[in-house]
Scaffold this active site. Structure first.
Site, short mmCIF file in Angstrom:
data_model
loop_
_atom_site.label_atom_id
_atom_site.label_comp_id
_atom_site.label_asym_id
_atom_site.label_seq_id
_atom_site.Cartn_x
_atom_site.Cartn_y
_atom_site.Cartn_z
NE ARG A 1 56.35 -105.51 0.82
CZ ARG A 1 56.25 -104.65 -0.18
NH1 ARG A 1 55.15 -103.92 -0.32
NH2 ARG A 1 57.23 -104.50 -1.04
CG ASN B 1 58.26 -98.45 -11.63
OD1 ASN B 1 58.81 -98.92 -10.64
ND2 ASN B 1 56.99 -98.10 -11.64
CG HIS C 1 52.80 -97.93 -3.08
ND1 HIS C 1 52.02 -98.75 -2.30
CD2 HIS C 1 53.64 -98.75 -3.75
CE1 HIS C 1 52.35 -100.00 -2.48
NE2 HIS C 1 53.35 -100.03 -3.36
CD GLU D 1 54.13 -96.41 -9.47
OE1 GLU D 1 54.35 -96.41 -8.25
OE2 GLU D 1 54.29 -97.42 -10.19
NE ARG E 1 58.28 -97.04 -7.19
CZ ARG E 1 57.95 -98.26 -6.79
NH1 ARG E 1 58.17 -99.29 -7.58
NH2 ARG E 1 57.42 -98.45 -5.60
#
Length: 396
Positions: free
Chosen positions: A240, A8, A179, A382, A90
């Protein structure tokens, strides 16, 4: 027993886990942080609880990958690197090309690189790691797991922008989300916890961390999501901005006398919690200082406000709500944040029991037993989704 490595990779970090499959046991895990910077940190945690930490200046991406594999041998986890049968990566952006994870071929790798404009901070470095691990583990089956694949089949009414349709046809201008690997795991795990088929549940999942996104699930599929063409859109995040009037972007670029790419960089890296608080992108720092710093409190209040707006709009789309699910950094650990969001949604039947909510980083139902809407905290995984896809597609 089959050993599968989940990779990841972020712009400045490399997270990894080595699994024993199909029993899904984590053999070892680790993190390489501050890549290409002074004081790079390499961490390893073994299944027996032992931890190792190394600090080294300017660990490069390639060195980080090599260190992962050499330390697996150094610490006696592997005798030979050939024991690793599969590697799952990922990948943030798969565009409309990838509606599922994919075995990595030269063509798939070329396509991942070509999608760099959809995730400029992630796809290039993730493609780079694919090439590095292909060199280091030439016999392993490699699989790409795309964050966007969950959203590839959202209804057109939700993924299209109200701009000339030809821009979608010619340039792929649409909402792709992000995501997805996290939301996919959390939604499936929520159904298991509640003992109901996912297809029978109306869910809203909140991936709240440095990057944050909200996803609505109906009949087992993603109905809508907050991130857009890139991960910049949606709710306010650590650095962000989230949603913003495009005209304001052009106005500020002119006033600041900067290029549009520079403005996008400001919206990605200098906005959000950091920009409003003028202190930190980390909610923990803001919670500690909110009593004496009004801007810290304002940033936190704005974050709650933006999340609540999305949840409310998605409940309207869903026509109801069975469960609200918190995950990721602040979702799993932000006790006060979870309570603040739930309090604003009480009109929907959302409630949190303060006694049940008093924990960090664990899997719990935190709503009162008689609440009409279940509220859960489900730590994301994940990496587990990644290795499951390696096993499924790699036929290991």
């Amino acid at each position: 027993m089959t050993k599968v490595l989940a990779i990841n990779a972020g712009s400045s970090t490399l997270k990894w886990k080595l699994f024993s499959m199909p029993d899904e046991t984590v053999i070892a895990s680790g993190l390489v942080d501050r890549l290409n910077l002074p004081g790079s940190i390499f961490k390893v945690k073994l299944a027996n609880g032992q931890k190792y930490t190394e600090t080294k200046d300017n660990i490069t991406n390639k060195l980080a990958a090599a260190m992962v594999l050499t330390r697996l041998k150094t610490y006696g986890i592997l005798d030979h690197l050939s024991e690793i049968a599969g590697v799952g990566h990922r990948i943030v952006a798969g565009g409309e090309l990838f509606k599922d994870s994919a075995v990595i071929t030269p063509l798939v790798l070329k396509q991942i690189k070509a999608l760099k404009d959809y995730a400029p901070l992630h796809n290039p470095v993730q493609a780079y790691y694919i090439e590095v691990f292909q060199q280091l583990l030439p016999e392993a089956q490699e699989v790409a797991v795309f964050d966007t694949s969950l959203y590839a089949d959202m209804p057109a009414v939700n993924y299209l922008y109200s701009i000339p349709y030809e821009y979608y046809e010619n340039f792929g201008a649409r909402k792709y989300g992000a995501h997805g690997t996290s939301h996919r795991y959390v939604s499936a795990r929520t159904a298991e916890i509640l003992g109901k088929p996912l297809k029978d549940l109306k869910l809203v999942t909140l991936h709240l961390g440095s990057g944050s996104s909200v996803t609505a699930f109906d009949h087992g599929k993603a109905l809508d999501t907050s991130m857009g063409f890139t991960p910049l859109a949606g709710v306010m995040m650590g650095t962000r901005s989230g949603d913003i009037d495009p005209s304001l972007v052009g106005y500020l670029a002119e006033k600041l006398d900067v290029t549009m790419p520079k403005m996008i960089d400001i919206l990605n890296h200098k906005s959000g919690l950091l920009g409003v608080s003028e202190l930190s992108p980390d909610q923990r720092d803001l919670e500690k200082t909110q009593a004496e710093r009004p801007k810290s409190k304002l940033a936190l209040d704005m974050f709650v406000n933006r999340v609540v707006r999305y949840v409310g709009s998605y409940v309207a789309e869903l026509g109801g709500l069975d469960a609200l699910v918190f995950t990721a950094g602040s979702g799993e650990n932000g006790i006060a944040m979870r309570q603040a969001i739930a309090d604003k949604l009480s009109y929907l039947g959302v409630a949190i029991d303060p006694a049940k909510n008093d924990f960090r980083g664990e899997e719990h139902i935190v709503s009162p037993d008689d609440a009409p809407v279940k509220v859960l905290v489900v730590p994301t995984n994940e990496e587990l989704m990644i290795v499951r896809d390696v096993m499924r597609l790699g036929k290991l």
